[in-house]
Structure formats: structure tokens, C-alpha cells
Design a protein around this motif. Sequence first.
Motif, mmCIF file in Angstrom:
data_model
loop_
_atom_site.group_PDB
_atom_site.id
_atom_site.type_symbol
_atom_site.label_atom_id
_atom_site.label_comp_id
_atom_site.label_asym_id
_atom_site.label_seq_id
_atom_site.Cartn_x
_atom_site.Cartn_y
_atom_site.Cartn_z
ATOM 1 N N ARG A 136 -4.531 12.569 0.422
ATOM 2 C CA ARG A 136 -5.224 11.713 1.190
ATOM 3 C C ARG A 136 -5.744 10.442 0.242
ATOM 4 O O ARG A 136 -6.851 10.116 0.113
ATOM 5 C CB ARG A 136 -6.455 12.197 1.827
ATOM 6 C CG ARG A 136 -6.247 13.438 3.022
ATOM 7 C CD ARG A 136 -7.412 13.763 3.611
ATOM 8 N NE ARG A 136 -8.373 14.163 2.851
ATOM 9 C CZ ARG A 136 -8.871 15.535 3.117
ATOM 10 N NH1 ARG A 136 -8.315 16.284 3.848
ATOM 11 N NH2 ARG A 136 -9.976 15.749 2.269
ATOM 12 N N SER A 137 -4.547 9.878 -0.169
ATOM 13 C CA SER A 137 -4.858 8.597 -0.995
ATOM 14 C C SER A 137 -4.041 7.630 -0.870
ATOM 15 O O SER A 137 -2.965 7.425 -0.160
ATOM 16 C CB SER A 137 -4.815 9.200 -2.579
ATOM 17 O OG SER A 137 -3.400 9.360 -2.738
ATOM 18 N N PHE A 138 -4.576 6.407 -1.208
ATOM 19 C CA PHE A 138 -3.955 5.140 -1.153
ATOM 20 C C PHE A 138 -3.947 4.327 -2.342
ATOM 21 O O PHE A 138 -4.855 4.389 -3.321
ATOM 22 C CB PHE A 138 -4.724 4.158 -0.155
ATOM 23 C CG PHE A 138 -4.766 4.587 1.230
ATOM 24 C CD1 PHE A 138 -3.885 4.386 2.069
ATOM 25 C CD2 PHE A 138 -6.078 5.451 1.417
ATOM 26 C CE1 PHE A 138 -3.861 4.967 3.513
ATOM 27 C CE2 PHE A 138 -6.085 6.020 2.741
ATOM 28 C CZ PHE A 138 -5.030 5.657 3.975
ATOM 29 N N ASN A 139 -2.590 3.981 -2.692
ATOM 30 C CA ASN A 139 -2.591 3.132 -4.084
ATOM 31 C C ASN A 139 -2.368 1.514 -3.735
ATOM 32 O O ASN A 139 -1.116 1.254 -3.078
ATOM 33 C CB ASN A 139 -1.266 3.540 -4.953
ATOM 34 C CG ASN A 139 -1.243 2.976 -6.261
ATOM 35 O OD1 ASN A 139 -2.244 2.628 -6.822
ATOM 36 N ND2 ASN A 139 0.111 2.672 -6.825
ATOM 37 N N VAL A 146 0.836 -1.157 0.085
ATOM 38 C CA VAL A 146 0.031 -0.023 -0.023
ATOM 39 C C VAL A 146 0.940 1.335 0.053
ATOM 40 O O VAL A 146 1.803 1.334 0.730
ATOM 41 C CB VAL A 146 -0.756 -0.085 1.484
ATOM 42 C CG1 VAL A 146 -1.711 1.505 1.313
ATOM 43 C CG2 VAL A 146 -1.994 -1.111 1.230
ATOM 44 N N GLU A 147 0.609 2.059 -1.164
ATOM 45 C CA GLU A 147 1.547 3.294 -1.129
ATOM 46 C C GLU A 147 0.508 4.365 -0.522
ATOM 47 O O GLU A 147 -0.667 4.568 -0.848
ATOM 48 C CB GLU A 147 1.848 3.793 -2.433
ATOM 49 C CG GLU A 147 2.907 2.831 -3.075
ATOM 50 C CD GLU A 147 3.162 3.127 -4.582
ATOM 51 O OE1 GLU A 147 2.637 4.125 -5.020
ATOM 52 O OE2 GLU A 147 4.020 2.487 -5.069
ATOM 53 N N VAL A 148 0.918 4.975 0.569
ATOM 54 C CA VAL A 148 0.050 6.180 1.333
ATOM 55 C C VAL A 148 0.721 7.429 1.017
ATOM 56 O O VAL A 148 2.026 7.767 0.920
ATOM 57 C CB VAL A 148 0.045 5.973 2.816
ATOM 58 C CG1 VAL A 148 -0.591 7.127 3.421
ATOM 59 C CG2 VAL A 148 -0.204 4.436 3.010
ATOM 60 N N ASP A 149 -0.363 8.455 0.232
ATOM 61 C CA ASP A 149 -0.021 9.843 -0.002
ATOM 62 C C ASP A 149 -0.820 10.683 0.792
ATOM 63 O O ASP A 149 -2.059 10.652 0.726
ATOM 64 C CB ASP A 149 -0.296 10.005 -1.276
ATOM 65 C CG ASP A 149 0.122 11.401 -1.883
ATOM 66 O OD1 ASP A 149 0.420 12.164 -1.200
ATOM 67 O OD2 ASP A 149 0.189 11.489 -3.125
ATOM 68 N N LEU A 151 6.428 13.825 1.012
ATOM 69 C CA LEU A 151 5.834 14.931 1.104
ATOM 70 C C LEU A 151 6.078 15.898 0.009
ATOM 71 O O LEU A 151 7.117 16.271 -0.241
ATOM 72 C CB LEU A 151 5.860 15.573 2.498
ATOM 73 C CG LEU A 151 5.051 14.873 3.661
ATOM 74 C CD1 LEU A 151 5.531 15.500 5.182
ATOM 75 C CD2 LEU A 151 3.617 14.548 3.455
ATOM 76 N N VAL A 152 4.961 16.666 -0.471
ATOM 77 C CA VAL A 152 5.432 17.672 -1.059
ATOM 78 C C VAL A 152 5.561 19.135 -0.677
ATOM 79 O O VAL A 152 4.297 19.587 0.086
ATOM 80 C CB VAL A 152 4.120 17.780 -2.258
ATOM 81 C CG1 VAL A 152 4.485 19.004 -3.457
ATOM 82 C CG2 VAL A 152 4.070 16.627 -3.234
ATOM 83 N N LEU A 153 6.625 19.866 -0.729
ATOM 84 C CA LEU A 153 6.818 20.916 0.148
ATOM 85 C C LEU A 153 6.564 22.235 -0.918
ATOM 86 O O LEU A 153 7.213 21.990 -1.971
ATOM 87 C CB LEU A 153 8.020 21.037 0.765
ATOM 88 C CG LEU A 153 8.232 19.739 1.883
ATOM 89 C CD1 LEU A 153 9.600 19.747 2.349
ATOM 90 C CD2 LEU A 153 7.043 19.997 2.851
ATOM 91 N N ASP A 154 6.174 23.257 -0.774
ATOM 92 C CA ASP A 154 5.884 24.393 -1.590
ATOM 93 C C ASP A 154 7.182 25.269 -1.320
ATOM 94 O O ASP A 154 7.454 25.849 -0.325
ATOM 95 C CB ASP A 154 4.818 25.247 -1.153
ATOM 96 C CG ASP A 154 4.658 26.423 -2.174
ATOM 97 O OD1 ASP A 154 5.478 26.501 -3.165
ATOM 98 O OD2 ASP A 154 3.492 27.131 -2.052
#
Length: 64
Positions: free
Chosen positions: A15-18, A8-11, A58-61
Amino acid sequence: MDDYLFQVEVDICSRSFNLISDDGTSKKIFCDTPDEFMRIIRVCDELLEPIQIVYKDLVLDKDK
């Protein structure tokens, strides 16, 4: 033949799961609320081995 959950890939950001099966097929699940997201995380923690759960970066701005 039945597929088995391999990973399971958690984003957290989206707020999603692959969900990735043992044969490589995947299914993406998006959560509408933080509560829904946390409930799925708890199920993953209870039913899967830690090595099966992968957290995406995490995507950082950088402009802030």
C-alpha cells in the motif's frame, strides 16, 4: 526550478506509492489504511496519464 511528477509506481502489496519527478528524484508514500490507498489511486487516475502510472508486480508466497 520546480520539479514535475513524471511517474508513480504503485505497490499494492505494501500500500505504497513511489513518486518520481522529472529530474529522477523520488519520494515514497505509505498508506495506513486501504481507504487512504484507494483515495490516492483515484487521484492518480484522475490527474495522470495512464502511461505515468506503473504497478509493481504482486509478491506471491510460493510456499502455500
